[in-house]
Design a protein around this motif. Structure first.
Motif, PDB file in Angstrom:
ATOM      1  N   ALA A 285       3.933 144.015  45.756  1.00 43.49           N
ATOM      2  CA  ALA A 285       4.006 145.384  46.252  1.00 43.49           C
ATOM      3  C   ALA A 285       5.108 146.116  45.509  1.00 43.49           C
ATOM      4  CB  ALA A 285       4.288 145.382  47.751  1.00 43.49           C
ATOM      5  N   SER A 286       4.811 147.367  45.175  1.00 40.53           N
ATOM      6  CA  SER A 286       5.813 148.206  44.519  1.00 40.53           C
ATOM      7  C   SER A 286       5.690 149.620  45.068  1.00 40.53           C
ATOM      8  CB  SER A 286       5.624 148.199  43.005  1.00 40.53           C
ATOM      9  OG  SER A 286       4.355 148.736  42.673  1.00 40.53           O
ATOM     10  N   ALA A 287       6.776 150.355  44.982  1.00 43.92           N
ATOM     11  CA  ALA A 287       6.793 151.722  45.499  1.00 43.92           C
ATOM     12  C   ALA A 287       7.389 152.657  44.464  1.00 43.92           C
ATOM     13  CB  ALA A 287       7.599 151.794  46.785  1.00 43.92           C
TER      14      ALA A 287
ATOM     15  N   ASP B 283      -2.624 139.003  53.434  1.00 38.51           N
ATOM     16  CA  ASP B 283      -2.877 138.158  54.590  1.00 38.51           C
ATOM     17  C   ASP B 283      -1.528 137.799  55.207  1.00 38.51           C
ATOM     18  OD1 ASP B 283      -1.822 136.283  52.830  1.00 38.51           O
ATOM     19  OD2 ASP B 283      -3.711 135.240  52.527  1.00 38.51           O
ATOM     20  N   MET B 284      -1.503 136.812  56.056  1.00 37.98           N
ATOM     21  CA  MET B 284      -0.282 136.461  56.770  1.00 37.98           C
ATOM     22  C   MET B 284       0.891 136.182  55.829  1.00 37.98           C
ATOM     23  SD  MET B 284       0.260 133.742  59.894  1.00 37.98           S
ATOM     24  CE  MET B 284      -0.665 132.480  59.069  1.00 37.98           C
ATOM     25  N   THR B 285       0.641 135.633  54.669  1.00 45.09           N
ATOM     26  CA  THR B 285       1.739 135.299  53.759  1.00 45.09           C
ATOM     27  C   THR B 285       2.355 136.533  53.101  1.00 45.09           C
ATOM     28  OG1 THR B 285       0.250 134.935  51.892  1.00 45.09           O
ATOM     29  CG2 THR B 285       0.797 133.014  53.251  1.00 45.09           C
ATOM     30  N   GLY B 286       1.617 137.644  53.041  1.00 44.57           N
ATOM     31  CA  GLY B 286       2.120 138.835  52.376  1.00 44.57           C
ATOM     32  C   GLY B 286       2.548 139.961  53.289  1.00 44.57           C
ATOM     33  N   VAL B 287       2.421 139.749  54.593  1.00 46.25           N
ATOM     34  CA  VAL B 287       2.716 140.817  55.548  1.00 46.25           C
ATOM     35  C   VAL B 287       4.141 141.336  55.408  1.00 46.25           C
ATOM     36  CG1 VAL B 287       3.037 141.286  58.016  1.00 46.25           C
ATOM     37  CG2 VAL B 287       0.950 140.227  57.218  1.00 46.25           C
ATOM     38  N   SER B 288       5.118 140.463  55.370  1.00 43.62           N
ATOM     39  CA  SER B 288       6.512 140.931  55.317  1.00 43.62           C
ATOM     40  C   SER B 288       6.788 141.709  54.040  1.00 43.62           C
ATOM     41  CB  SER B 288       7.492 139.767  55.479  1.00 43.62           C
ATOM     42  OG  SER B 288       7.340 138.847  54.428  1.00 43.62           O
ATOM     43  N   THR B 289       6.211 141.288  52.924  1.00 47.70           N
ATOM     44  CA  THR B 289       6.389 142.021  51.662  1.00 47.70           C
ATOM     45  C   THR B 289       5.797 143.416  51.776  1.00 47.70           C
ATOM     46  OG1 THR B 289       6.338 139.988  50.357  1.00 47.70           O
ATOM     47  CG2 THR B 289       5.811 142.034  49.197  1.00 47.70           C
ATOM     48  N   ALA B 290       4.597 143.517  52.308  1.00 51.90           N
ATOM     49  CA  ALA B 290       3.936 144.817  52.450  1.00 51.90           C
ATOM     50  C   ALA B 290       4.711 145.714  53.401  1.00 51.90           C
ATOM     51  CB  ALA B 290       2.501 144.628  52.933  1.00 51.90           C
TER      52      ALA B 290
END
Length: 115
Positions: free
Chosen positions: A6-8, A24-31
């Motif tokens: 993820a980038s902004a 999915d569950m593994t990427g939720v915190s990053t998003a």
């Protein structure tokens, strides 16, 4: 399994968050962290660029809904740009396409007016 990246960045009046890989569950915190930072650092008007998103499950849908609620609470707007067919299908099957503004391309989303 393809990890989420993820980038902004700012683009005119919008904060653009590009999500790529699998949400999915593994990427939720990053998003969530990237979306939160984009809103606070750039703009409450958010465009989620889903061009590179290859997969999204129910936890990914929760991230989108949470982003919409938080953006609305800040008097901002949220648009989804260029979801891949598999990702768009998840959004449509759940009926959430009626709750999101979805553009076929990132350019279309960035040229839209802020309501």
């Amino acid at each position: 399994m393809e990890l989420l990246t993820a980038s902004a960045r700012a683009h005119g009046p919008f904060a653009v968050v590009a999500l790529a890989g699998e949400l999915d569950m593994t990427g939720v915190s990053t998003a969530e962290r990237t979306i939160r930072s984009a809103r606070s650092d750039h703009s409450p008007h958010l465009v989620l660029d889903l061009t590179g998103l290859t997969f999204m499950d129910s936890t990914g849908l929760r991230v989108l809904l949470q982003a919409q609620r938080q953006t609305t609470a800040q008097q901002g707007t949220l648009a989804l740009a260029a979801p891949a067919p598999a990702v768009r299908r998840v959004i449509e099957v759940t009926g959430l396409d009626r709750h999101f503004t979805i553009y076929d391309t990132l350019d279309e989303a960035l040229s839209a007016s802020i309501d």
